[in-house]
Each structure stands twice: as structure tokens, then as C-alpha cells.
Design an enzyme around this catalytic site. Structure first.
Site, PDB file in Angstrom:
ATOM      1  N   CYS C 156      10.014  22.090 -45.269  1.00  0.00           N
ATOM      2  CA  CYS C 156      11.045  22.056 -45.245  1.00  0.00           C
ATOM      3  C   CYS C 156      12.146  22.009 -46.780  1.00  0.00           C
ATOM      4  O   CYS C 156      12.968  21.870 -46.423  1.00  0.00           O
ATOM      5  CB  CYS C 156      11.329  20.820 -44.327  1.00  0.00           C
ATOM      6  SG  CYS C 156      10.171  20.769 -42.976  1.00  0.00           S
ATOM      7  N   HIS C 287      17.948  13.927 -47.568  1.00  0.00           N
ATOM      8  CA  HIS C 287      16.956  14.676 -46.645  1.00  0.00           C
ATOM      9  C   HIS C 287      17.054  13.800 -44.933  1.00  0.00           C
ATOM     10  O   HIS C 287      16.839  14.589 -44.200  1.00  0.00           O
ATOM     11  CB  HIS C 287      15.006  14.736 -47.336  1.00  0.00           C
ATOM     12  CG  HIS C 287      14.544  15.807 -46.313  1.00  0.00           C
ATOM     13  ND1 HIS C 287      14.836  16.780 -46.283  1.00  0.00           N
ATOM     14  CD2 HIS C 287      13.138  14.928 -45.921  1.00  0.00           C
ATOM     15  CE1 HIS C 287      13.775  17.967 -45.794  1.00  0.00           C
ATOM     16  NE2 HIS C 287      12.848  16.290 -45.322  1.00  0.00           N
ATOM     17  N   HIS C 322      16.926  18.782 -37.847  1.00  0.00           N
ATOM     18  CA  HIS C 322      15.831  19.527 -39.041  1.00  0.00           C
ATOM     19  C   HIS C 322      15.739  20.974 -39.152  1.00  0.00           C
ATOM     20  O   HIS C 322      14.466  21.462 -38.321  1.00  0.00           O
ATOM     21  CB  HIS C 322      14.974  18.858 -38.986  1.00  0.00           C
ATOM     22  CG  HIS C 322      14.102  18.934 -40.814  1.00  0.00           C
ATOM     23  ND1 HIS C 322      14.318  19.897 -41.618  1.00  0.00           N
ATOM     24  CD2 HIS C 322      12.504  18.310 -40.604  1.00  0.00           C
ATOM     25  CE1 HIS C 322      13.930  19.696 -42.286  1.00  0.00           C
ATOM     26  NE2 HIS C 322      12.835  18.719 -42.193  1.00  0.00           N
TER      27      HIS C 322
END
Lengths: 85, 350, 392
Positions: C156, C287, C322
């Protein structure tokens, strides 16, 4: 030791790749996580799937796992009470 | 930057860089030799590790200890195909279970940075951690980044760098279908000469412990590296000359060249043009008939060059021509895969 | 060390197919979450899916499927095309490097064709699609980039790291132009993977909320053109990259440590490189995935860095989902928009403060923004923090 206890130990050894272990190496009341057998959070997720696959028990709250997976004894008790298969 | 320790695993024995021994392998997929992983890694950790992770941790730790280092300031790992065994396992589980009741272990281990993350975890290293995955220049990408780290970040003195690739049953098998693996079964040491497409595919890992400054343990100095995505074979000589001229060097100043010939007749011309051209009078080394081809194999080529600089001798099995050198001071490593992702590495004796 | 500026950007995400469209959605609090339509899956989790099929993308970009092109490369090409349309210039091929981030690259094709490669020779160009470098290669081919082309795959944080590496190529004087960013599409592989970890929410994610129960996956491609300040002829400098830092949590393969050690170290490194104090940061694009673990760890790391005065912060993942390997670049663009618009964007769906928690920006609002920090954390303990600044 009941058949369920042995069966559980066998499936845990297989499912969690505990290659070097025999069912007799795991005590019924030994802690599965932490200082005992040393399982971790990834193993906990594996055990949740094991409950559902083998015994038809669906855990809705992953936090429930903490008590259930304390030892082979607590797992067996829980399975006896809630199994659907 | 200086290479102070290294370790590698391939289809060949531990000491294959210096010994005359060759393991013959019939069949076009070469598994890496299994090392005693248990000596280093506890069973509770080992149980989830695929081969790439085991090979990566093992060679990483060995290369560090050979350089006398415990925890580097940065960890850089190259892997062209990543943790394929777990990727394959999880993909098959999705199919078989029809997206139901999946366990996470294979998924967790499938990400491309599993090896670099696991090394950090194993060594408890909080430093810079990077994974490059660009086909046959994954390792060269790490070299480039390492060089920039050492230039720009004063806090970084030591870097662990390496490359690892594993094979898996289905995914590697697919490489037979698209011509990456030779159709005819061959014995590895008979890879050359070849007039057919494809190569022999393998597993390997090689790690290097690197420092900014020269140390008493320094084996080689990595002077520079370069990546070029696309080159026509007609331009290859010009590109090599250009790369060397960045260091004020000419092709004839190389004492040896390590070339990545892999027996794929469609793309070996890149090497052959150099062999018959600017490097005609230079000692030429090949290694892929022993180790096979994979996206991390140029790191093994690099290890071979380091070994030559260190020991000042070359086992006959690597020699591709009859030239020689009185002293090995400077070696160029050149590699590409399927005519793309060209990597150049220049090493000197420290 | 040379100064790195951003002179172009392009994006396609679930909230729009251009920078302008994304900005509008951000300003209108309009999320891009829906049930999966294009992704063939039995699951009904909300996702940030881009409602353009591969066939439509191929047609728009005048490409054919026989080239063996992945969805991630199609999205990437579309995003980069915007950079060159808007700044009206073509890639300077010979001197432009390309660093792209992705977590799973073209694995969508591998899972679709896994059982078909044997029989159907026409599908075999997709055999290599599984490997992340392939998707990058296809994008490079489209734009004729022939020099340095490489891929970062650190889950990620992939594209945040690609931005950092690209910046270093310029700082060190190796290149004066680098295209950086990342692309990831929705796949059954990742959706089922995150589901097996039991961290997918069956409702829109609530980052930093007490009752958060997981993340939503998304897909996107986002790229930036970075140039050396002293070499650019571009009059429209969008922002400056003033800091970047990466560190490893070294705690667990997937989970973050409770005190957010990796995140803390990454933010510290970024501040150090930027030569800034924590209080110089005006806004943080966090995040903030909406999982129990990440948001707790990130909150603790933020408190360690910023002490009593944590600046305005929000997670914009409630808009886009995401987007994994693309998230760092998507949020880099949102961070730069924040500087351009002097505005901070809402952390959607936030209602209740978690124990010892922090309160994110709840509605988008005008705010003086000179320096933005953007955080991206990935599996394998990989933590990256970038700082973008207003260009004076």
C-alpha cells in the site's frame, strides 16, 4: 482424552503447518497463544475458518476468539456447545 | 560503494563460484539447492515461509555476517516475480472455495515485499526498506537506489541489497506455453550453443552487504550501474561504450565481461554482437547454463564477478572464450531478458 | 541537492477521470463507493470502482486487446495522458525516467485466464501480465519511454515510494524529468485477500472513528511529472517536494505496531529532509484506512510527532476507497490540490472519537496550507511519509 481433543490437535497441526509437532506435544490446558504454543494473530484467523469449516460455527465478532482459543480444552468445550456439524 | 560480504543460493552447490564442480540437471525448470534453513530460522517462523522468503533471509543473514554487520541502515530487495508460490496457492483457493472461507496466510505472504519485510522483521531493522520488481532489472534497480541513498542520506552507511526469485508449479509452467521455456528438454550444461527459442528457468537468491566506505573486508567496489528499458541489438555496442565512458573507460579496459546468454536464440544476439565486437579480445564469462534463467539471476552474475575480483581466478566452467587476463581489476556485467530490461553493472577491485 | 518540483499531474479514480473531476468530488463531499459491477466477484462489499470497462478504455486509448494490456496499465496510460494534455507537451523520451508503483499489477488477467492459458493461445500474451513490471512496461511502451523504467511494489505504500525514488533521481542529478506514481485495479485476489484478513467493511469506511470496522478497496491510477526546479521551462509549478522518508515498522508481516514506530520514524525522516519542525505542517493527508489496527497505530504515531498540537488531518479514503499501490500517488495529488485550493478535505463518515483519539477534519473548509504531509503505510511494515510544499 476425547476424540474431539485429538481431532482438534491434528487439524491445528495441519492447518497451521506445525510440521515438527505431534498431537501429544500439545497439552489440553496449555495456552495456544503467547507463552504457550506461541500462535499469533494470523493463526487466530486460521482457527476462525477452521471452526466454520469443520464444525459449522460462525464467529461474528473476531474478539470472541480470544477466550475460545485459549486452549484445546476451551476450544473443545465451545465446539461441543455450538457445533452444527 | 563497497561489497563486503555476499551469499547466494542457486541450482548449483554452495561453492560453485570457485569450484570446478557442476550439478547436471535434466529438465528445463531448475530448483534451487535447499540450505539448512533451520540453523538460522526458528520452526515457528519457518512454517509459513515460501522458498523465496527462506532463501532471502538465509542469504541476507549470511552476507551480513560475512561482512561483520548485524543490522544495515537500509534493505533493498529485487524480485521480478515475487512470492509466486503463495500467490498461486491463494489464487487456487479462491477458485476452489468460490470466494468463501479463505484463510489469510498465503495472501499475507504473497505481496512482493514479503522478503524485504520479513528480513526487516527477522533482523529487527527499522531502516529504509524497498522492493523493486522490474523483470530482469529488479536487482539493478536496487543497486541504483542504494547508490543514491549513499550519496544523499548521511545517515545511511551500510546497505543490504539482494535479489530473489522462486518458481511455482502452475505459474512457471505457463512459461512453457509462451515460449519462455524451451520446448525440448535439455541438459543444463548443454544449453550452448542453441538454435531454439526459450531458456531454462530457475530459482535463485543472492545478497550483498554494502558500505559507503572501503573496509578491510571489501571484496569489490561497485562503481556504477545503469538500466535501459529498450535497446535495439544494433545499438548495443554503442550503449555499452556510452555506459563505460561515464567512468572514462573503454571496452578494452575490461579484464572480463560476465554475459547473460541464456540460450534463447531470439535474443542472445545482444550478447553475441558484443562477444564478436567490442569484447572480442576480452575474457568472456557465461553462467546461465549452470544456474538457469530468472529475473534475479543477474545478482548471481554479479556474485560471480565479485568472486573473480576477490580470488583472481576463474573456474573453467564459466569461460566462454579462450582469452585471459593477468590480473582482474575491472569487470562488466551485462544482462537482459527477452530483449528488454537491460542492466549494466561495473565492478572494480577495491 | 537539486530541488524537485511537480509540474503536471493526472488521475483516474472512482471519484473522477481527471484532476478537476476529483477536486469537484472532494469539494462536494461526494464519494465514489458502490457495489462491484465490473469486477466479477460474488462479494457485495462496497468498493471504489472506476465505472469504465477495459473495452471502453481500449477504445478511448485506441489500443487493441491483442497487445496483452492490463487494466492497471490502461488506467495508468489514461492518467498520464492527462499530464501531457494539460501541460501541452510531449514526453522528452530520451531524458525522462519512469518509476511506477503497483501492488498486484496485472493479476486481474492472471485470475481471469488461469484455466484458459492451456487451450487458448490468443490469451498467452497475458502470461507475463502477473508480474508488476509488465504493467509498467506496457505504459512505458505507450509513451515511448526507453531509458530508466522501473517498478516498486511495497503493497500500500508502492506509489508513495515511487514518488520518493523519482525525487531522488532528480535530487542526485541523474535525471531532470521523471514520471512517478502508481496504478492498481480491483481484483478478486485482493478483495478476497483483505476479506480473509477480515478487514473489509460492509459499509462505507469510517477512518479514525471509534466504531470503524474495516476498509473499502478501490482502484485508481495517479501520476505526477517531477522536474528539477533549475531545469524546468514550465511556468506552472504546482508544488515542491520538500521531504520524503521511509522506515520499517519491523513488527508484524501485516499489522502495525501499537505505538506506530515505523510511521513515527518515516514522518521524522521526512521532516528532517525538509529541514522542518513538526509545527510547520499545516495539513496531513493520513493513511487512515478505517481498520482498527491502522488508525490506532497512526493516531499514536501522530501524537508522538506532533505532541499536543496535531495539525488538521483527514483520510480521503472514504472518497476513493483504499487504492492500494496507487493510494500514495492519489493522495499526493489530493495534497497538492489542498495547497492549490488552500483547502482541507473532509474525512467522510467520521462520527465518534475513539478512546484517546484525535478528531479529523469533518467538513472541507478553507485553510492556509503551505506544507502538507501525506502518509502511506503498507504490509511488510513499509511506512512512507511525503511532504509537499507551496512553491514560492
Amino acid at each position: 482424552m476425547s476424540d474431539l481433543h485429538t481431532e482438534l490437535k491434528e487439524s491445528i497441526i495441519e492447518q497451521l503447518n506445525l510440521e515438527d509437532m505431534q498431537p501429544a506435544d500439545i497439552e489440553n490446558n496449555e495456552a495456544l497463544f503467547g507463552d504457550g504454543l506461541g500462535l499469533d494473530s494470523i493463526d487466530a484467523l486460521e482457527l476462525i475458518v477452521l471452526l466454520e469449516k469443520d464444525y459449522g460455527i460462525k464467529l461474528t465478532d473476531p474478539n470472541q476468539g480470544k477466550q475460545i482459543f485459549n486452549s484445546i480444552n476451551t476450544m473443545a468445550d465451545f465446539i461441543e456447545k455450538h457445533r452444527t456439524k | 560503494m563497497y561489497i563486503n560480504g555476499m551469499s547466494n543460493i542457486s541450482a548449483q552447490p554452495d561453492d560453485f563460484l570457485t569450484s570446478a564442480e557442476i550439478i547436471d540437471i535434466q529438465g528445463n525448470i531448475l530448483s534451487a539447492v535447499v540450505r539448512p534453513y533451520r540453523e538460522l530460522i526458528k520452526p515457528m517462523l519457518l512454517r509459513r515461509m515460501s522458498k523465496a522468503v527462506k532463501m532471502g533471509i538465509y542469504t541476507a543473514v549470511k552476507s551480513l555476517s560475512r561482512s561483520g554487520l548485524e543490522c544495515p541502515d537500509a534493505i533493498l530487495v529485487g524480485t521480478g516475480q515475487g512470492c509466486m508460490q503463495d500467490t498461486e496457492k491463494f489464487m487456487q483457493q479462491i477458485e476452489e472455495s468460490k470466494e468463501q472461507l479463505l484463510t489469510p496466510t498465503s495472501f499475507i505472504q504473497s505481496t512482493h515485499n514479503t522478503v524485504s519485510g520479513q528480513i526487516a522483521l527477522f533482523l529487527k531493522c527499522n531502516g529504509y526498506n524497498m522492493t523493486y520488481t522490474q523483470n530482469s532489472v529488479s536487482f539493478e534497480s536496487c543497486l541504483l537506489d542504494a547508490q543514491m541513498q549513499l550519496e544523499l542520506d548521511e545517515d545511511i552507511q551500510n546497505v543490504l541489497i539482494g535479489a530473489v526469485d522462486e518458481t511455482s508449479e502452475k505459474f512457471t509452467g505457463f512459461q512453457k506455453l509462451d515460449g519462455q521455456i524451451k520446448a525440448e528438454t535439455i541438459l543444463n550444461k548443454e544449453l550452448f550453443p542453441s538454435s531454439s527459442p526459450g531458456s531454462i528457468i530457475s530459482e535463485s537468491a543472492a545478497f550483498f552487504s554494502i558500505s559507503r566506505e572501503k573496509t578491510p573486508r571489501s571484496l569489490a567496489n561497485c562503481v556504477g550501474s545503469k538500466i535501459i528499458n529498450e535497446i535495439q541489438s544494433s545499438e548495443i555496442e554503442e550503449k555499452v561504450v556510452e555506459f563505460l565512458s561515464e567512468f572514462d573507460l573503454k571496452p578494452e579496459q575490461m579484464d572480463a565481461v560476465v554475459l547473460g546468454n541464456n540460450g534463447d536464440h531470439r535474443f542472445d544476439d545482444y550478447y553475441q554482437i558484443l562477444q564478436q565486437g567490442i569484447f572480442n579480445n576480452i575474457l568472456q564469462l557465461n553462467y546461465k547454463s549452470l544456474t538457469g534463467e530468472n529475473n534475479s539471476i543477474s545478482a548471481i552474475g554479479c556474485a560471480l564477478a565479485v568472486s573473480v575480483l576477490q580470488h583472481q581466478k576463474i573456474p573453467k566452467k564459466f569461460r566462454a572464450n579462450s582469452k585471459s587476463a593477468s590480473k582482474f581489476r575491472r569487470i562488466l556485467i551485462y544482462n537482459q531478458y527477452l530483449g528488454r530490461n537491460h542492466g549494466f553493472i561495473l565492478l572494480e577491485r577495491p | 541537492m537539486k530541488t524537485v518540483v511537480v509540474t503536471g499531474m493526472g488521475i483516474v479514480s472512482a471519484i473522477g477521470s481527471s484532476v478537476t473531476a476529483n477536486l469537484q468530488s472532494l469539494q462536494n463531499n461526494s464519494d465514489g463507493l458502490s457495489k462491484p459491477d465490473i469486477l466479477q466477484t460474488g462479494h457485495q462489499f462496497p468498493v471504489g470502482e472506476i465505472k469504465i470497462t477495459d473495452a471502453e478504455l481500449l477504445e478511448e486509448l485506441k489500443l487493441t486487446a491483442s497487445l496483452g494490456i492490463t487494466r492497471a496499465s490502461l488506467l495508468g496510460i489514461k492518467a498520464i495522458t492527462e499530464i501531457f494534455e494539460n501541460s501541452g507537451k510531449l514526453a522528452d523520451n530520451a531524458n525522462t525516467a519512469f518509476v511506477s508503483g503497483t501492488s498486484v499489477g496485472g493479476i486481474d488477467k492472471t485470475e481471469q485466464y488461469f484455466d484458459l492459458f492451456d487451450e487458448k493461445a490468443a490469451l498467452r500474451p497475458y502470461i507475463q501480465a502477473q508480474h508488476p513490471g509488465y504493467t509498467t512496461q506496457k505504459i512505458a511502451e505507450y509513451f515511448g519511454i526507453q531509458g530508466l523504467v522501473t517498478t516498486i511494489s511495497t503493497a500500500c505504500s508502492s506509489s508513495a515510494n515511487a514518488i520518493m525514488t523519482g525525487a531522488r533521481l532528480i535530487q542526485s542529478g541523474r535525471y531532470s524529468k521523471v514520471i512517478v506514481g502508481g496504478s492498481d485495479c480491483l481484483t478478486k485476489f485482493t478483495l478476497n485477500g483483505f476479506n480473509s484478513l477480515r478487514i473489509l467493511s460492509d459499509e462505507p469506511a469510517k477512518p479514525f472513528d471509534r466504531d470503524r470496522n474495516g476498509l473499502n478497496l478501490g482502484e485508481a491510477a495517479a501520476y505526477l511529472l517531477l522536474e528539477a526546479e533549475d531545469a524546468t521551462s514550465d511556468q506552472r509549478i504546482l508544488a515542491k517536494i520538500s521531504g520524503a522518508g521511509n522506515a520499517n515498522d519491523a513488527f508484524h508481516q501485516t499489522a502495525s505496531s501499537e505505538d506506530g514506530e515505523g510511521a513515527f520514524k518515516a514522518m521524522n525522516k521526512a521532516l528532517k529532509m525538509a529541514n522542518m519542525e513538526a509545527q510547520n505542517i499545516d495539513y496531513i493527508n493520513a493513511h487512515g484506512t478505517g481498520t482498527q489496527n491502522n488508525d490506532l497505530s497512526e493516531t499514536n504515531a501522530l501524537k508522538r510527532i506532533f505532541k499536543e498540537t496535531v495539525p488538521k488531518f483527514s483520510s480521503t479514503k472514504g472518497f476513493t476507497g483504499h487504492t492500494l499501490g496507487a493510494a500514495g500517488a492519489v493522495e499526493a495529488i489530493f495534497s497538492i490540490l489542498s495547497i492549490q485550493e488552500q483547502q482541507v478535505f473532509a474525512n467522510l463518515n467520521y462520527q465518534n472519537i475513539m478512546e484517546d483519539g484525535l478528531i479529523p477534519v469533518r467538513e472541507n473548509r478553507k485553510h492556509q496550507v503551505d506544507h502538507v504531509m501525506s502518509n502511506s503505510f503498507g504490509f511488510g511494515g513499509n511506512c512512507t511519509s511525503l511532504i509537499f510544499s507551496k512553491h514560492e
